[in-house]
Design a protein around this motif. Structure first.
Motif, PDB file in Angstrom:
ATOM      1  N   ALA A 221      20.967  -3.863  -2.194  1.00 49.18           N
ATOM      2  CA  ALA A 221      19.697  -3.247  -2.612  1.00 49.18           C
ATOM      3  C   ALA A 221      18.822  -2.943  -1.404  1.00 49.18           C
ATOM      4  N   SER A 222      18.813  -3.846  -0.425  1.00 50.39           N
ATOM      5  CA  SER A 222      17.969  -3.645   0.756  1.00 50.39           C
ATOM      6  C   SER A 222      18.491  -2.528   1.655  1.00 50.39           C
ATOM      7  N   ARG A 223      19.714  -2.081   1.416  1.00 48.68           N
ATOM      8  CA  ARG A 223      20.286  -0.987   2.206  1.00 48.68           C
ATOM      9  C   ARG A 223      20.133   0.359   1.498  1.00 48.68           C
ATOM     10  N   GLY A 224      19.381   0.382   0.399  1.00 48.17           N
ATOM     11  CA  GLY A 224      19.101   1.643  -0.276  1.00 48.17           C
ATOM     12  C   GLY A 224      20.092   2.029  -1.351  1.00 48.17           C
ATOM     13  N   PHE A 225      20.913   1.081  -1.823  1.00 52.14           N
ATOM     14  CA  PHE A 225      21.831   1.375  -2.923  1.00 52.14           C
ATOM     15  C   PHE A 225      21.134   1.083  -4.248  1.00 52.14           C
ATOM     16  N   VAL A 226      21.265   2.005  -5.192  1.00 56.02           N
ATOM     17  CA  VAL A 226      20.595   1.862  -6.486  1.00 56.02           C
ATOM     18  C   VAL A 226      21.616   2.044  -7.616  1.00 56.02           C
ATOM     19  N   ARG A 227      21.411   1.301  -8.672  1.00 58.79           N
ATOM     20  CA  ARG A 227      22.268   1.415  -9.854  1.00 58.79           C
ATOM     21  C   ARG A 227      21.785   2.604 -10.676  1.00 58.79           C
ATOM     22  N   ILE A 228      22.695   3.528 -10.978  1.00 57.65           N
ATOM     23  CA  ILE A 228      22.318   4.680 -11.798  1.00 57.65           C
ATOM     24  C   ILE A 228      23.017   4.668 -13.153  1.00 57.65           C
ATOM     25  N   HIS A 229      24.001   3.796 -13.285  1.00 55.81           N
ATOM     26  CA  HIS A 229      24.814   3.746 -14.498  1.00 55.81           C
ATOM     27  C   HIS A 229      25.568   2.424 -14.446  1.00 55.81           C
ATOM     28  N   ARG A 230      26.059   1.963 -15.570  1.00 60.03           N
ATOM     29  CA  ARG A 230      26.819   0.715 -15.553  1.00 60.03           C
ATOM     30  C   ARG A 230      28.070   0.832 -14.688  1.00 60.03           C
ATOM     31  N   SER A 231      28.509   2.073 -14.417  1.00 54.55           N
ATOM     32  CA  SER A 231      29.731   2.290 -13.650  1.00 54.55           C
ATOM     33  C   SER A 231      29.497   2.745 -12.221  1.00 54.55           C
ATOM     34  N   HIS A 232      28.237   2.987 -11.826  1.00 51.87           N
ATOM     35  CA  HIS A 232      28.020   3.573 -10.501  1.00 51.87           C
ATOM     36  C   HIS A 232      26.810   2.978  -9.776  1.00 51.87           C
ATOM     37  N   LEU A 233      27.026   2.769  -8.503  1.00 48.57           N
ATOM     38  CA  LEU A 233      25.986   2.375  -7.557  1.00 48.57           C
ATOM     39  C   LEU A 233      25.974   3.443  -6.471  1.00 48.57           C
ATOM     40  N   VAL A 234      24.789   3.971  -6.137  1.00 47.20           N
ATOM     41  CA  VAL A 234      24.705   5.119  -5.232  1.00 47.20           C
ATOM     42  C   VAL A 234      23.765   4.817  -4.065  1.00 47.20           C
ATOM     43  N   ALA A 235      24.149   5.286  -2.884  1.00 45.90           N
ATOM     44  CA  ALA A 235      23.246   5.223  -1.730  1.00 45.90           C
ATOM     45  C   ALA A 235      22.187   6.305  -1.909  1.00 45.90           C
ATOM     46  N   GLU A 257      29.796  14.642  -9.058  1.00 43.37           N
ATOM     47  CA  GLU A 257      28.657  14.697  -9.968  1.00 43.37           C
ATOM     48  C   GLU A 257      28.721  13.466 -10.862  1.00 43.37           C
ATOM     49  N   LEU A 258      27.663  12.652 -10.819  1.00 45.82           N
ATOM     50  CA  LEU A 258      27.667  11.360 -11.495  1.00 45.82           C
ATOM     51  C   LEU A 258      26.572  11.318 -12.548  1.00 45.82           C
ATOM     52  N   ALA A 259      26.904  10.755 -13.700  1.00 39.88           N
ATOM     53  CA  ALA A 259      25.937  10.621 -14.781  1.00 39.88           C
ATOM     54  C   ALA A 259      24.941   9.508 -14.477  1.00 39.88           C
ATOM     55  N   VAL A 260      23.710   9.720 -14.896  1.00 39.45           N
ATOM     56  CA  VAL A 260      22.660   8.711 -14.777  1.00 39.45           C
ATOM     57  C   VAL A 260      22.299   8.270 -16.193  1.00 39.45           C
ATOM     58  N   SER A 261      22.364   6.992 -16.461  1.00 41.51           N
ATOM     59  CA  SER A 261      22.039   6.504 -17.800  1.00 41.51           C
ATOM     60  C   SER A 261      20.535   6.617 -18.050  1.00 41.51           C
ATOM     61  N   ARG A 262      20.157   6.672 -19.308  1.00 44.48           N
ATOM     62  CA  ARG A 262      18.745   6.831 -19.650  1.00 44.48           C
ATOM     63  C   ARG A 262      17.901   5.679 -19.122  1.00 44.48           C
ATOM     64  N   ARG A 263      18.448   4.478 -19.151  1.00 42.55           N
ATOM     65  CA  ARG A 263      17.660   3.323 -18.730  1.00 42.55           C
ATOM     66  C   ARG A 263      17.394   3.315 -17.232  1.00 42.55           C
ATOM     67  N   HIS A 264      18.223   4.067 -16.453  1.00 46.03           N
ATOM     68  CA  HIS A 264      18.026   4.120 -15.010  1.00 46.03           C
ATOM     69  C   HIS A 264      17.363   5.417 -14.538  1.00 46.03           C
ATOM     70  N   ALA A 265      17.250   6.401 -15.422  1.00 46.42           N
ATOM     71  CA  ALA A 265      16.815   7.734 -14.995  1.00 46.42           C
ATOM     72  C   ALA A 265      15.398   7.735 -14.414  1.00 46.42           C
ATOM     73  N   ARG A 266      14.460   7.101 -15.106  1.00 42.87           N
ATOM     74  CA  ARG A 266      13.069   7.138 -14.633  1.00 42.87           C
ATOM     75  C   ARG A 266      12.920   6.413 -13.301  1.00 42.87           C
ATOM     76  N   GLN A 267      13.534   5.245 -13.187  1.00 44.27           N
ATOM     77  CA  GLN A 267      13.462   4.497 -11.934  1.00 44.27           C
ATOM     78  C   GLN A 267      14.059   5.304 -10.786  1.00 44.27           C
ATOM     79  N   LEU A 268      15.171   5.984 -11.055  1.00 47.30           N
ATOM     80  CA  LEU A 268      15.804   6.780 -10.013  1.00 47.30           C
ATOM     81  C   LEU A 268      14.898   7.918  -9.563  1.00 47.30           C
ATOM     82  N   ARG A 269      14.267   8.601 -10.512  1.00 46.74           N
ATOM     83  CA  ARG A 269      13.352   9.695 -10.144  1.00 46.74           C
ATOM     84  C   ARG A 269      12.206   9.180  -9.273  1.00 46.74           C
ATOM     85  N   ASP A 270      11.658   8.010  -9.637  1.00 52.65           N
ATOM     86  CA  ASP A 270      10.566   7.432  -8.850  1.00 52.65           C
ATOM     87  C   ASP A 270      11.033   7.089  -7.436  1.00 52.65           C
TER      88      ASP A 270
END
Length: 278
Positions: A221-235, A257-270
């Motif tokens: 997390a401290s290296r800038g990786f974020v969870r966008i879906h239960r199956s994916h972690l993205v830098a 092209e990777l899907a972003v789950s609804r529960r992670h979408a808002r946090q990712l945009r921020d």
């Protein structure tokens, strides 16, 4: 001390594996079988004799690609027994790791087999056998492929002994064809969950490591990786594009092209907005 059965239909490979096993002081006996039928016959005798019998087998070191029944077939058959021996797969093929651990394998060793890597597999087996005996379980067969105090966690994760498992580490070790490489974490664009494993995607290809995605999410997390879906972690820095289409959110990371789950979408945009502001 461990009683071992090694199974490989290539005689030179079997002889080399037996030589390495027999040179390990933790191995009491190591016998070989050149096909699945012979292996199943020996395992059947061991099960009939009981865990303390002369023909007992603590662990099977099992090749995957064999004529007739494959090593995976053998493992599936053994799973039907109440108290099967432990299994370590020894193979030249990386691509069966997820299936292997779905079958409760203790370890997955790539050919050509290195003495140090085999020794680590033997250590994991021995720890499980000793734990079972200390807990007064009925012998080394039939207990889970992971110690009871860390359920469903791969041994490599539970041991916390990989550099990539330590917060702040710069590299993560990956094994390919018996050679350990160290991949810079900054080279990883995204990570894909595959059971208790994770596939690391870089511009040069991908690597399978024995670490759950949830563990990498916490450590990186401290290296800038974020969870966008239960199956994916993205830098975060590797995201080239964020798309919103008919309520669905996706990100483009290089050619993927990777899907972003609804529960992670808002946090990712921020997070992307903050990252863009610098």
């Amino acid at each position: 001390m461990l009683r071992v059965l090694a199974v490989d239909d290539e005689k030179p490979a079997l002889e080399e594996l037996l030589y390495l096993l027999r040179s390990d002081a933790r191995i009491r006996s190591a016998e070989g079988a050149t096909d699945a039928t012979e292996a199943l016959r020996r395992i059947g005798r061991a099960l009939d004799a009981g865990p303390d019998g002369d023909d007992g087998i603590d662990v099977v070191f099992l090749d995957i690609h064999m004529a007739g029944l494959t090593g995976l077939d053998v493992a599936r058959l053994l799973a039907g027994f109440a108290r099967p021996p432990l299994i370590v797969f020894v193979t030249a093929h990386e691509g069966f790791a997820v299936q292997a651990f779905d079958l409760k394998a203790v370890d997955y060793v790539l050919k050509p087999v290195r003495r140090e890597r085999l020794a680590e597999a033997v250590r994991r087996v021995r720890d499980l056998v000793v734990s079972a005996r200390e807990a007064r379980q009925p012998g080394p067969v039939g207990h889970p492929a992971v110690p009871a105090h860390i359920p469903n966690t791969p041994p490599a994760v539970a041991q916390n002994d990989l550099p990539g498992m330590v917060a702040g580490a710069e590299q993560i070790p990956v094994e390919l064809g018996g050679v350990t490489r160290f991949v810079p974490i900054d080279d990883i664009a995204y990570v894909e969950a595959q059971g208790d494993y994770a596939r690391l995607h870089t511009k040069d290809g991908s690597h399978l490591v024995r670490i759950p995605l949830s563990t990498l999410e916490e450590r990186w997390a401290s290296r800038g990786f974020v969870r966008i879906h239960r199956s994916h972690l993205v830098a975060l820095a590797r995201i080239d594009e964020l798309r919103l289409d008919a309520g669905a959110t996706t990100v483009r990371v290089g050619a993927a092209e990777l899907a972003v789950s609804r529960r992670h979408a808002r946090q990712l945009r921020d997070l992307l907005m903050r990252h863009a502001r610098g």
